[in-house]
Design an enzyme around this catalytic site. Structure first.
Site, PDB file in Angstrom:
ATOM      1  N   GLY A   1      32.164  20.736  69.779  1.00  0.00           N
ATOM      2  CA  GLY A   1      33.494  20.569  69.192  1.00  0.00           C
ATOM      3  C   GLY A   1      34.635  21.035  70.085  1.00  0.00           C
ATOM      4  O   GLY A   1      35.772  21.151  69.635  1.00  0.00           O
TER       5      GLY A   1
ATOM      6  N   GLU B   1      22.123  22.669  72.195  1.00  0.00           N
ATOM      7  CA  GLU B   1      23.547  22.539  71.890  1.00  0.00           C
ATOM      8  C   GLU B   1      24.278  23.829  72.279  1.00  0.00           C
ATOM      9  O   GLU B   1      24.386  24.749  71.449  1.00  0.00           O
ATOM     10  CB  GLU B   1      23.740  22.296  70.392  1.00  0.00           C
ATOM     11  CG  GLU B   1      23.229  20.961  69.916  1.00  0.00           C
ATOM     12  CD  GLU B   1      24.075  20.429  68.770  1.00  0.00           C
ATOM     13  OE1 GLU B   1      24.521  19.294  68.856  1.00  0.00           O
ATOM     14  OE2 GLU B   1      24.309  21.175  67.811  1.00  0.00           O
TER      15      GLU B   1
ATOM     16  N   SER C   1      30.035  17.864  72.422  1.00  0.00           N
ATOM     17  CA  SER C   1      31.106  17.003  72.941  1.00  0.00           C
ATOM     18  C   SER C   1      30.584  15.740  73.649  1.00  0.00           C
ATOM     19  O   SER C   1      31.132  15.324  74.657  1.00  0.00           O
ATOM     20  CB  SER C   1      32.045  17.804  73.853  1.00  0.00           C
ATOM     21  OG  SER C   1      32.666  18.834  73.108  1.00  0.00           O
TER      22      SER C   1
ATOM     23  N   ASN D   1      25.802  13.862  63.586  1.00  0.00           N
ATOM     24  CA  ASN D   1      25.998  14.927  62.598  1.00  0.00           C
ATOM     25  C   ASN D   1      27.434  14.858  62.094  1.00  0.00           C
ATOM     26  O   ASN D   1      28.363  15.171  62.825  1.00  0.00           O
ATOM     27  CB  ASN D   1      25.714  16.281  63.286  1.00  0.00           C
ATOM     28  CG  ASN D   1      26.074  17.464  62.398  1.00  0.00           C
ATOM     29  OD1 ASN D   1      26.258  17.316  61.191  1.00  0.00           O
ATOM     30  ND2 ASN D   1      26.165  18.642  63.002  1.00  0.00           N
TER      31      ASN D   1
ATOM     32  N   LYS E   1      28.807  16.633  59.751  1.00  0.00           N
ATOM     33  CA  LYS E   1      29.359  17.919  59.261  1.00  0.00           C
ATOM     34  C   LYS E   1      30.076  17.685  57.924  1.00  0.00           C
ATOM     35  O   LYS E   1      29.624  16.865  57.136  1.00  0.00           O
ATOM     36  CB  LYS E   1      30.277  18.532  60.321  1.00  0.00           C
ATOM     37  CG  LYS E   1      29.634  18.521  61.708  1.00  0.00           C
ATOM     38  CD  LYS E   1      30.346  19.337  62.726  1.00  0.00           C
ATOM     39  CE  LYS E   1      29.615  19.176  64.058  1.00  0.00           C
ATOM     40  NZ  LYS E   1      30.022  20.134  65.065  1.00  0.00           N
TER      41      LYS E   1
ATOM     42  N   HIS F   1      21.402  24.606  63.075  1.00  0.00           N
ATOM     43  CA  HIS F   1      22.637  24.231  63.783  1.00  0.00           C
ATOM     44  C   HIS F   1      23.480  25.491  63.965  1.00  0.00           C
ATOM     45  O   HIS F   1      23.505  26.359  63.096  1.00  0.00           O
ATOM     46  CB  HIS F   1      23.396  23.179  62.969  1.00  0.00           C
ATOM     47  CG  HIS F   1      24.548  22.605  63.728  1.00  0.00           C
ATOM     48  ND1 HIS F   1      25.755  23.256  63.817  1.00  0.00           N
ATOM     49  CD2 HIS F   1      24.667  21.469  64.464  1.00  0.00           C
ATOM     50  CE1 HIS F   1      26.567  22.524  64.580  1.00  0.00           C
ATOM     51  NE2 HIS F   1      25.932  21.438  64.974  1.00  0.00           N
TER      52      HIS F   1
ATOM     53  N   GLU G   1      26.482  26.146  63.605  1.00  0.00           N
ATOM     54  CA  GLU G   1      27.453  26.449  62.542  1.00  0.00           C
ATOM     55  C   GLU G   1      26.757  27.087  61.346  1.00  0.00           C
ATOM     56  O   GLU G   1      27.350  27.909  60.642  1.00  0.00           O
ATOM     57  CB  GLU G   1      28.213  25.166  62.156  1.00  0.00           C
ATOM     58  CG  GLU G   1      29.186  24.764  63.263  1.00  0.00           C
ATOM     59  CD  GLU G   1      29.448  23.274  63.388  1.00  0.00           C
ATOM     60  OE1 GLU G   1      29.187  22.529  62.432  1.00  0.00           O
ATOM     61  OE2 GLU G   1      29.909  22.851  64.477  1.00  0.00           O
TER      62      GLU G   1
END
Ligand code: PGA
Length: 248
Positions: free
Chosen positions: A167, A161, A207, A4, A6, A89, A91
């Protein structure tokens, strides 16, 4: 093995990546390898993708078409050769107020247009520390999958996730990743039965990098990885794809 990107990479950087990975990835019969670039790069990358790479979108709208400025439909994606779409996701859920209901509608819409939805689930650090993970995952998985047609479940991919791991450099231990992927599989079983649950591909994300990916995907209930930061580097991406291909 999914990458991904982003909101990273210009057009030139993306083409460089594609030329660097083309013909260097494991065979698609062994591992399905997908990248999710920003929307404006999709058409160019689909035209240049090698045999063993697929291209997915990071988001789409759940309506067929309409006055939704800035949005992209499933049909638009499908007709340029996109095969997958990320749905839910964290985010998108956090910064763009995507609800459980939106996630479900997007997954439905993706399947109707022959796109494979990669549906993401995960708890916040606070929820994790308060031992709320299992409740959160149950709610998110049930809400996302309810009503999806059983005969299309083989096209669905799920991803655990944990938000505290995305991240942050704080990867879940292989044991935690496995326990939660297994739990997600049990929720799939509640809705669709054992066969569908056993065949469901469930990824871990948060991560992941070339050093830790093997210990994660070697776990029995972790079928692959959804990688953000480390997927931007072509040599790391190739390395990780081979580690997934060689999983136990
Ligand atoms: P990360 O991102 O690998 O940079 O933690 C994972 C993701 O957002 O899918």
């Amino acid at each position: 093995m999914a990458g991904n990107w982003k909101m990273y990479k210009t057009y030139d950087e993306a083409l460089k990546f594609i030329y660097e990975v083309n013909n260097k990835l494991p065979n698609k019969d062994v591992v399905e390898t997908i990248i999710f670039p920003p929307a404006m790069l999709l058409v160019s990358l689909v035209k240049r993708q090698g045999d063993n790479l697929e291209i997915g979108a990071q988001n789409m709208h759940y309506e067929n078409c309409g006055a939704y400025t800035g949005e992209i439909s499933a049909e638009m994606l499908r007709t340029v050769g996109v095969t997958h779409v990320l749905v839910g996701h964290n985010e998108r859920r956090r910064y763009f107020a995507e609800s459980d209901e939106d996630v479900n509608k997007k997954a439905q819409q993706a399947l109707e247009h022959s796109l494979s939805p990669v549906i993401c689930f995960g708890e916040t650090e606070e929820q994790y520390l308060h031992h709320n993970t299992d409740n959160i995952l149950r709610r998110q998985v049930h809400a996302a999958l309810i009503g999806l047609p059983e005969d299309k479940m083989d096209k669905v991919i799920l991803a655990y996730e944990p938000i505290w791991a995305v991240g942050t450099g704080k990867t879940a231990t292989p044991e935690i990743a496995n326990e939660k992927c297994k739990l997600i599989r049990s929720f799939v079983e509640e809705l669709y039965g054992k066969d569908t649950a056993n065949n469901m591909r469930i990824l871990y994300g948060g991560s992941v990098n070339p050093d830790n990916i093997k210990s994660l995907v070697d776990q029995p209930d972790v079928d692959g990885a959804l990688v953000g930061g480390a997927s931007l580097d072509s040599s790391k991406f190739i390395d990780m794809a081979f580690k997934v291909a060689n999983q136990k």
